[in-house]
Design an enzyme around this catalytic site. Structure first.
Site, short mmCIF file in Angstrom:
data_model
loop_
_atom_site.label_atom_id
_atom_site.label_comp_id
_atom_site.label_asym_id
_atom_site.label_seq_id
_atom_site.Cartn_x
_atom_site.Cartn_y
_atom_site.Cartn_z
N ALA A 155 0.94 -1.26 0.09
CA ALA A 155 0.05 0.24 0.15
C ALA A 155 0.95 1.31 -0.07
O ALA A 155 1.69 1.38 -0.99
CB ALA A 155 -0.87 -0.17 1.13
N CYS A 156 0.62 2.03 0.82
CA CYS A 156 1.25 3.58 0.75
C CYS A 156 2.64 3.48 1.28
O CYS A 156 3.58 4.15 1.07
CB CYS A 156 0.61 4.52 1.87
SG CYS A 156 -1.08 4.81 1.18
N SER A 157 3.09 2.35 1.87
CA SER A 157 4.66 2.27 2.26
C SER A 157 5.36 1.44 0.99
O SER A 157 6.48 1.25 1.31
CB SER A 157 4.82 1.43 3.66
OG SER A 157 4.35 2.16 4.31
#
Length: 373
Positions: A155-157
């Site tokens: 995801a966002c990481s």
């Protein structure tokens, strides 16, 4: 083991942008029509009326003023509210691969490298255009890179986790240089009809060349001093779209097949986790917080970044200490912290230190300490 460096970054920004004013006009037109069409059910309490959105609400909640998207006319059509992007034939370069190639060419140029210098391609982002073949392998073929490629999703990481994977490949000698790509077409997983989230995301693609320090030759080199990754399961950010959805037809097209979150819980949970992770990573590198000049944080929400900076520094960040790009890009998922790094790093002097930090669904947090060479 070999020392790894970031030797070049690249950025693809879509040509089209949507302002908050445009977005609110469309959403409110949809909400007014919905309320009119369901007036009787709203009156008897079986359907909840939709609340109007506003520019003031969006900017107070997020700090976002506009966002770039691959195609805006479909999004701004109250009867559709989804981009109009036609499918391509299998023989054509896919949309996600296309923006990867654009960002990659810029990163390679800044690194003083060619595709022949790359041994590994890693596409790391929140959503892949298809299940297989891997997007990375398509990009590898489009650029004419030998070696291998694979996809990953945190995801966002995804970008910071991708950096760690690239560092490991360089340190082990598996790859001379790695191309890490973050093609985030977040407009595809956003529910543009949800008042609480219709303003959050934007599209972009970032690229990084990571290679061994002893062979890096470009002028934009950053030594990767330390990396740390952490995950902790949470349902507070979720997207249930997947290949098993067709097993139960009742779920097809439901709101949970797009992005959804419990924003207040995310804010409360993630801010202290991210701040602690940043401080832990700095300490693990044998450094202290005052030695770090800049923080390129995940660009999800201005209020989150302000609080995280304050928790790390013990004070409000000075202008330039934690650059913000989400006002014009919005939340570009894994690309956000790299966009900030790409745009706000060239002014730093040799020896200065910074931290790239991302956080998001999972929960997942990745921190990378870098030093300008």
């Amino acid at each position: 083991m070999k020392q790894a460096v970031i030797s070049g970054t690249g950025l693809f920004t879509p040509a089209q942008s949507i302002s908050n004013e445009e977005l609110v006009e469309c959403f409110n037109a949809y909400a007014e029509q919905f309320n009119a069409d369901n007036a009787a059910a709203i009156a008897d309490g079986t359907v909840t009326a939709l609340e109007m959105s506003s520019v003031a609400f969006i900017e107070k909640a997020s700090g976002i003023k506009s966002r770039y998207v691959m195609e805006k006319s479909g999004i701004l059509d109250p009867a559709r509210m989804v981009s109009r992007i036609p499918e391509r034939a299998d023989e054509e370069l896919s949309l996600q691969a296309e923006i990867c190639v654009a960002a990659a060419r810029q990163a390679l140029d800044r690194a003083g490298r060619t595709p022949a210098d790359i041994d590994m391609v890693l596409v790391a982002c929140s959503n892949m255009q298809r299940g297989y073949p891997a997007m990375a392998v398509e990009v590898q073929g489009a650029l004419g890179i030998e070696g291998y490629g694979f996809d990953m999703n945190v995801a966002c990481s995804s970008a910071t986790f991708g950096i760690q994977q690239a560092v490991a490949a360089v340190q082990s000698g598996q790859a001379r240089a790695v191309l890490v790509l973050n093609p985030e077409i977040t407009s595809g997983h956003l529910n543009w009809r949800d008042r609480d989230s219709h303003f959050i995301f934007g599209d972009a693609c970032t690229a990084m060349v990571i290679e061994a320090a002893d062979t890096a030759k470009g002028p934009h080199r950053w030594e990767i001093v330390e990396t740390k990754l952490k995950t902790s399961f949470s349902n507070n950010i979720r997207n249930n779209f997947g290949f098993l959805n067709r097993f139960d037809e009742s779920g097809i097209g439901q709101p949970d097949k797009l992005f959804r979150q419990q924003g207040r819980k995310v804010f409360k949970d993630v801010c202290p986790m991210a701040a602690d992770m940043i401080k832990t990573t700095i300490a693990s590198a044998g450094l202290e917080v005052p030695q770090v000049s800049r923080y390129w944080l995940h660009q999800a929400n201005l209020n989150m970044n302000l609080l995280i900076s304050r928790m790390v520094l013990g004070r409000d960040a000075e202008p330039g200490e934690a650059p913000v790009i989400l006002d014009t890009y919005a939340n570009t998922s894994s690309a956000g912290s790299v966009i900030a790094f790409h745009k706000y790093s060239d002014d730093m002097a040799p020896g200065q230190l910074g931290v790239i930090c991302s956080f998001g669904a999972g929960y997942s947090i990745g921190c990378v300490v870098v030093r300008r060479i």
